[in-house]
Structures are given as structure tokens and as C-alpha cells.
Design an enzyme around this catalytic site. Sequence first.
Site, PDB file in Angstrom:
ATOM      1  N   SER A 107      -1.612   0.810  -0.888  1.00 56.05           N
ATOM      2  CA  SER A 107      -1.185   1.932  -0.046  1.00 56.05           C
ATOM      3  C   SER A 107      -0.381   2.955  -0.867  1.00 56.05           C
ATOM      4  CB  SER A 107      -0.357   1.400   1.128  1.00 56.05           C
ATOM      5  OG  SER A 107      -0.009   2.432   1.995  1.00 56.05           O
TER       6      SER A 107
ATOM      7  N   THR B 120       6.613   4.289   9.038  1.00 59.70           N
ATOM      8  CA  THR B 120       6.273   5.280  10.053  1.00 59.70           C
ATOM      9  C   THR B 120       6.024   4.599  11.406  1.00 59.70           C
ATOM     10  OG1 THR B 120       5.103   6.367   8.239  1.00 59.70           O
ATOM     11  CG2 THR B 120       4.814   7.302  10.434  1.00 59.70           C
ATOM     12  N   TRP B 121       5.341   3.501  11.357  1.00 61.64           N
ATOM     13  CA  TRP B 121       5.040   2.740  12.569  1.00 61.64           C
ATOM     14  C   TRP B 121       6.332   2.192  13.199  1.00 61.64           C
ATOM     15  CZ3 TRP B 121       2.000  -2.553  12.586  1.00 61.64           C
ATOM     16  CH2 TRP B 121       1.582  -2.836  13.889  1.00 61.64           C
TER      17      TRP B 121
ATOM     18  N   TYR C 109       4.707  -6.715   8.463  1.00 66.67           N
ATOM     19  CA  TYR C 109       3.673  -5.818   8.978  1.00 66.67           C
ATOM     20  C   TYR C 109       2.526  -6.630   9.574  1.00 66.67           C
ATOM     21  CZ  TYR C 109       0.145  -2.021   8.711  1.00 66.67           C
ATOM     22  OH  TYR C 109      -0.819  -1.074   8.980  1.00 66.67           O
TER      23      TYR C 109
ATOM     24  N   HIS D 238      15.174   3.504   2.613  1.00 63.24           N
ATOM     25  CA  HIS D 238      14.429   2.697   1.649  1.00 63.24           C
ATOM     26  C   HIS D 238      15.404   2.021   0.676  1.00 63.24           C
ATOM     27  CE1 HIS D 238      10.492   3.874   2.886  1.00 63.24           C
ATOM     28  NE2 HIS D 238      10.478   5.073   2.347  1.00 63.24           N
TER      29      HIS D 238
ATOM     30  N   LYS E 118      -5.347   3.787   6.510  1.00 62.99           N
ATOM     31  CA  LYS E 118      -6.249   2.839   7.158  1.00 62.99           C
ATOM     32  C   LYS E 118      -5.546   2.002   8.220  1.00 62.99           C
ATOM     33  CE  LYS E 118     -10.293   1.313   4.725  1.00 62.99           C
ATOM     34  NZ  LYS E 118     -10.892   0.265   3.880  1.00 62.99           N
TER      35      LYS E 118
ATOM     36  N   LYS F  17       5.703   2.332   2.073  1.00 63.33           N
ATOM     37  CA  LYS F  17       4.328   1.938   2.411  1.00 63.33           C
ATOM     38  C   LYS F  17       4.205   0.580   3.097  1.00 63.33           C
ATOM     39  CE  LYS F  17       2.630   4.965   1.908  1.00 63.33           C
ATOM     40  NZ  LYS F  17       3.114   6.151   2.696  1.00 63.33           N
TER      41      LYS F  17
HETATM   42  P1  A3P Z   1      -2.331   1.952   4.505  1.00 64.69           P
HETATM   43  O1  A3P Z   1      -2.206   2.879   3.352  1.00 64.69           O
HETATM   44  O2  A3P Z   1      -2.607   0.531   4.065  1.00 64.69           O
HETATM   45  O3  A3P Z   1      -3.294   2.411   5.536  1.00 64.69           O
HETATM   46  P2  A3P Z   1       4.873   3.876   5.430  1.00 64.69           P
HETATM   47  O4  A3P Z   1       4.937   4.356   6.832  1.00 64.69           O
HETATM   48  O5  A3P Z   1       5.945   2.888   5.090  1.00 64.69           O
HETATM   49  O6  A3P Z   1       4.744   4.984   4.460  1.00 64.69           O
HETATM   50  O7  A3P Z   1       3.543   2.983   5.334  1.00 64.69           O
HETATM   51  C1  A3P Z   1       2.280   3.573   5.420  1.00 64.69           C
HETATM   52  C2  A3P Z   1       1.273   2.509   5.776  1.00 64.69           C
HETATM   53  O8  A3P Z   1       1.372   2.196   7.170  1.00 64.69           O
HETATM   54  C3  A3P Z   1      -0.149   3.037   5.574  1.00 64.69           C
HETATM   55  O9  A3P Z   1      -0.918   1.866   5.236  1.00 64.69           O
HETATM   56  C4  A3P Z   1      -0.460   3.584   6.949  1.00 64.69           C
HETATM   57  O10 A3P Z   1      -1.825   3.754   7.204  1.00 64.69           O
HETATM   58  C5  A3P Z   1       0.164   2.528   7.834  1.00 64.69           C
HETATM   59  N1  A3P Z   1       0.483   3.027   9.188  1.00 64.69           N
HETATM   60  C6  A3P Z   1       0.961   4.243   9.534  1.00 64.69           C
HETATM   61  N2  A3P Z   1       1.113   4.335  10.855  1.00 64.69           N
HETATM   62  C7  A3P Z   1       0.729   3.149  11.383  1.00 64.69           C
HETATM   63  C8  A3P Z   1       0.635   2.653  12.727  1.00 64.69           C
HETATM   64  N3  A3P Z   1       0.978   3.403  13.764  1.00 64.69           N
HETATM   65  N4  A3P Z   1       0.198   1.395  12.885  1.00 64.69           N
HETATM   66  C9  A3P Z   1      -0.151   0.633  11.827  1.00 64.69           C
HETATM   67  N5  A3P Z   1      -0.101   1.064  10.551  1.00 64.69           N
HETATM   68  C10 A3P Z   1       0.334   2.300  10.320  1.00 64.69           C
END
Ligand code: A3P
Length: 315
Positions: free
Chosen positions: A162, A71-72, A220, A132, A282, A67
Site C-alpha cells: 500500500s 482513513t477508515w 485491519y 502516526h 483496493k 497505510k
Molecule cells: P490499500 O492500498 O491496500 O488499498 P491509510 O488510511 O492508513 O493511509 O491506509 C490506506 C489503506 O486503507 C489503503 O489500502 C486503502 O485502500 C485502505 N482504505 C481506505 N479506506 C478504507 C475503508 N473505508 N475501508 C477499508 N479500507 C480502506
Amino acid sequence: KHSQQDDLTQECHDLISSLAKEQGWILSHLYQYQGFWYPNTLFEGLLSCQRHFKARDTDIILITNPKCGTTWLKALAYAIVNRKINPPKEDNHPLLTNNPHELIPFLERKVYVDHQVLDLTESPSTRVFSTHLPVELLPLSIKETKCKVVYLARDPKDAFISLWHFANKLRPQNSGKLQLEEAFDKFCKGVSFCGPFWDHVLSSWKYSLDKPNKVLFLKYEELKEKPKLYLKKLAEFWGCPFSLEEENNGVVEEILSLCSFDNMRNLEVNKVGELNKSFFRKGEVGDWANYFSQEMIEKFDEMFFDKFLQCGLKF
Ligand code: A3P
């Protein structure tokens, strides 16, 4: 027929039954292995990648706490590394039809479990993997080769909120909602997926201070605030800096826009299926303020602020 796979399964079974366990966040228990908490489903992949993964000097490894923007970061890495073959503006860019997790596999999940062993010998020269696993549990070859490691960290308060939402999305309906207070207690005890959160962050932070040419430590929040700057930093760090021509042609902006939260979340592929959807919520900094009580803030600050600050780390 008795196979190596069976041996490993038996070994994991024996190992798991010897470990401390706690009720997890979703369905299964979490087990404490060498200081970190994991669901039982992860052990085969974990042991297997520790034993068999052979990093190459040209590999790129992305490490995150769950979290924190995995993914980003995966999307950005894929778009940067493959931009010559897949220009970010092309209509059929793989990121438009695949969730980033399908394009960049988790070492301890996809690569070494479910017989999904990729043909690692035939992969292109730059391979990108994510994990992870904390630094302590990484396959040795990652440390011994010149492969590049990027660690993406996030404000623990946002990461916690998150994770809480994520767990509730994935919990089976009949097990009810995981209450915020209960999740908070678990998180503070270190009992979260790959937790303790702070140990995970701090060991990578120290690793990056120790080996600045090998490990890039990013937050982040920084990436959100100055995406262009950090995108260029990433490309440089991976040995594929943007040329002046690319910069003038807006390639950096194109990658950012392709991988932006709004763009990715609205793609068909990321709207179908609970899991794909659950990675986009979000995408903001500071959402924790909508959930934390004063008491929670104090407890978190007491736990994290000092621990991190002592090591020169601040969110
Ligand atoms: P939130 O729950 O605060 O919105 P992971 O990818 O490590 O599982 O993390 C998920 C978090 O990254 C979530 O945060 C998600 O909304 C956010 N996220 C996913 N894709 C993103 C993107 N392209 N840009 C910015 N934040 C992103």
C-alpha cells in the site's frame, strides 16, 4: 519581529541538520529522530505537539503506521462519536462531503503547524485526534491522562504494498517510478515514513498489553472480517456503547455502510484532488500476494514473523 515560531523553526533546522538522513520514498529525505524516520516537514509539528498538546481524560487518540487503515478508522471514529448529532443515515452527514482526514486532524500535522491550531478549548467534550507518532514520541499528557488510545495495525506485507503504491502516486512525474525492489530494501532497513515499521507496531502492542484499559490494539484484517463486532468493541471502549434500541434500529450497520470502502471511495470529495484520492486504492486483505516474490516472502517472514511472534503477535 522575532517570534516563538521563528525560534522553533530555527531549532528544527538545527536539529534536522544533526540527524542521519536517507533518500525518502517521495521527494524529500527522511531523517532519523529517536529511532524513527521522518520527513523534514514533520519536525515543527512533532516538537510543537510534544510540548503543547494537553490531552483530556475524555480525548480519543487514534494511532497508526501509515497505510494501515487510518482513513477508515478516522471515518468510523467520527461516525461513532458523533452519531447523536449526526445520525449515520442523514443526507448531509459530514463524512459525505469531507475526507475523514479533514474531520479528524493529525496531531503532528494540522493541529500544531501552519497556524492551524484549532481552538482546543472550545472543542466538544469528546475530541478525536490521530497520529502516526510511535508510543515513544507521544506527547506526555497522552500517557498521563485517562484518554483512550486505539492502535490500528496491519499485516506488514499489505502495508508495504500500500505504501509503495501511495508513494508512487505522490511522486512528481519527473522523478520516475520508485521500483518495488528499491522500496523493499528501504522498508527492510526500517527507512520508511515513521519506520521502522516493526518498532512502531511492537511498542504499541506492548503498551496495550501493559495498559489494556487505556489502549485497544486492533488489526485491519480483524476489522475487515468482523466489522460489526469490532465496531461495537470500539464504541464500548470509548464509553459510548450502542444501546439495544440502536442495535435493533440498525445503527451499527448504517455506520459500517457509510464508512465502507466502496461508499467512501465513490464520494465526490474523495474523487477530487490527488491526495484525497490516494487514500483509497483496493481496501483488501492479501493484495501483497500479487507482488511478492518467494524471496521477498522469506525475507519478510524472517524479519517480522519471529519478531512479532516472540511478543505474541500474529498477522
Ligand atoms: P490499500 O492500498 O491496500 O488499498 P491509510 O488510511 O492508513 O493511509 O491506509 C490506506 C489503506 O486503507 C489503503 O489500502 C486503502 O485502500 C485502505 N482504505 C481506505 N479506506 C478504507 C475503508 N473505508 N475501508 C477499508 N479500507 C480502506
